[in-house]
Enzyme design. Structure first.
Site, short mmCIF file in Angstrom:
data_model
loop_
_atom_site.label_atom_id
_atom_site.label_comp_id
_atom_site.label_asym_id
_atom_site.label_seq_id
_atom_site.Cartn_x
_atom_site.Cartn_y
_atom_site.Cartn_z
N LYS A 87 -10.41 -13.89 2.34
CA LYS A 87 -9.60 -12.67 3.18
C LYS A 87 -10.47 -12.51 4.32
CE LYS A 87 -8.22 -7.98 2.91
NZ LYS A 87 -8.13 -6.83 1.87
N ARG A 124 0.85 -1.18 -0.14
CA ARG A 124 0.06 0.09 -0.06
C ARG A 124 0.91 1.13 -0.02
NH1 ARG A 124 -5.15 -0.16 0.96
NH2 ARG A 124 -4.99 -1.96 2.13
N GLU A 166 0.47 -7.77 -3.93
CA GLU A 166 -0.77 -7.20 -4.33
C GLU A 166 -0.42 -5.52 -4.19
OE1 GLU A 166 -4.16 -5.89 -1.12
OE2 GLU A 166 -3.63 -8.18 -1.09
N THR A 224 -7.95 -3.77 -2.67
CA THR A 224 -8.79 -2.71 -2.39
C THR A 224 -9.64 -2.19 -3.70
OG1 THR A 224 -7.22 -1.70 -0.98
CG2 THR A 224 -9.17 -0.49 -1.29
N GLY A 273 -3.52 -7.23 11.15
CA GLY A 273 -3.20 -7.29 12.52
C GLY A 273 -2.62 -8.76 13.02
N SER A 317 1.96 -3.57 6.68
CA SER A 317 3.09 -2.85 7.12
C SER A 317 4.38 -3.82 7.79
CB SER A 317 2.48 -1.98 8.12
OG SER A 317 1.86 -2.82 9.43
#
Length: 201
Positions: free
Chosen positions: A122, A10, A33, A62, A152, A173
């Site tokens: 997902k 992202r 992705e 997304t 998470g 992340s």
């Protein structure tokens, strides 16, 4: 081996896309992705598809509408990941010959997605569902359903989730943030691969 880890990039920029792609492949992560809320995502995806060839599965995250699915198909993307389970998006993804991974959190969403033709589910945000929630839901899913924990969940959680029957993971992340160099992404990816391999032995 093909590890069930999807790297979620992202915020990636087109001019860094190929270097980061190669760093991920070298580390052993071959499912990649690019979320469509990144800068110029179709440009990044097209560059990565062309550079990857058969070395990796490259797609978008997304993805919220059919028009985006068609545009992704036109540039050679192979995978469509969404935060929701829109039956039209799933159906168009399959009609275009791509893999479909819609986001779900409830039994109703999970079964609706599977009926629409999803290749895998997902579970997002996975940390809100938790291991107990996932185990309960997995017990009623068709045998062999591909399931991915996203949101998470990191390398420290791999063993517990795999023990509960999850197929794989989507990592954002943990592996990439805007500004990370290809070298840093490669090093993080290598650590993640080590954790994954240890958890799958």
């Amino acid at each position: 081996m093909s590890r069930e880890i999807i790297a979620i990039l992202r915020g990636i920029q087109p001019d860094e896309a190929v270097d980061i792609l190669n760093a991920l492949i070298d580390a052993g992560i071959t499912k990649i992705e690019v979320p469509l809320n990144s800068p110029d995502p179709f440009d990044s995806i097209e560059r990565m598809v062309q550079a990857a060839g058969a070395r990796a599965l490259v797609g978008a995250g997304t993805v919220l509408d059919v028009a985006s699915v068609r545009r992704l198909a036109s540039i050679g993307a192979q995978m469509v990941v969404s935060p929701d389970a829109n039956p039209d998006v799933i159906a168009e993804t399959k009609a275009q010959g791509m893999l479909s991974y819609p986001g779900v959190l409830t039994p109703t969403e999970a079964f609706s997605a599977l009926r629409s033709g999803a290749d895998g589910l997902k579970f997002f945000p996975a940390f809100k569902l938790g291991l107990d929630g996932f185990k309960a839901l997995a017990a009623v899913l068709p045998k062999g359903t591909n399931t991915y924990a996203v949101g998470g969940v990191g390398p420290a959680d791999f063993a517990d989730w795999l023990g509960a029957g999850i197929t794989g993971f989507g990592l954002g992340s943990n592996i990439y943030k805007p500004g990370y160099s290809a070298e840093k992404v490669g090093a993080l990816a290598a650590e993640i691969v080590t954790s994954y391999d240890a958890a799958t032995l």
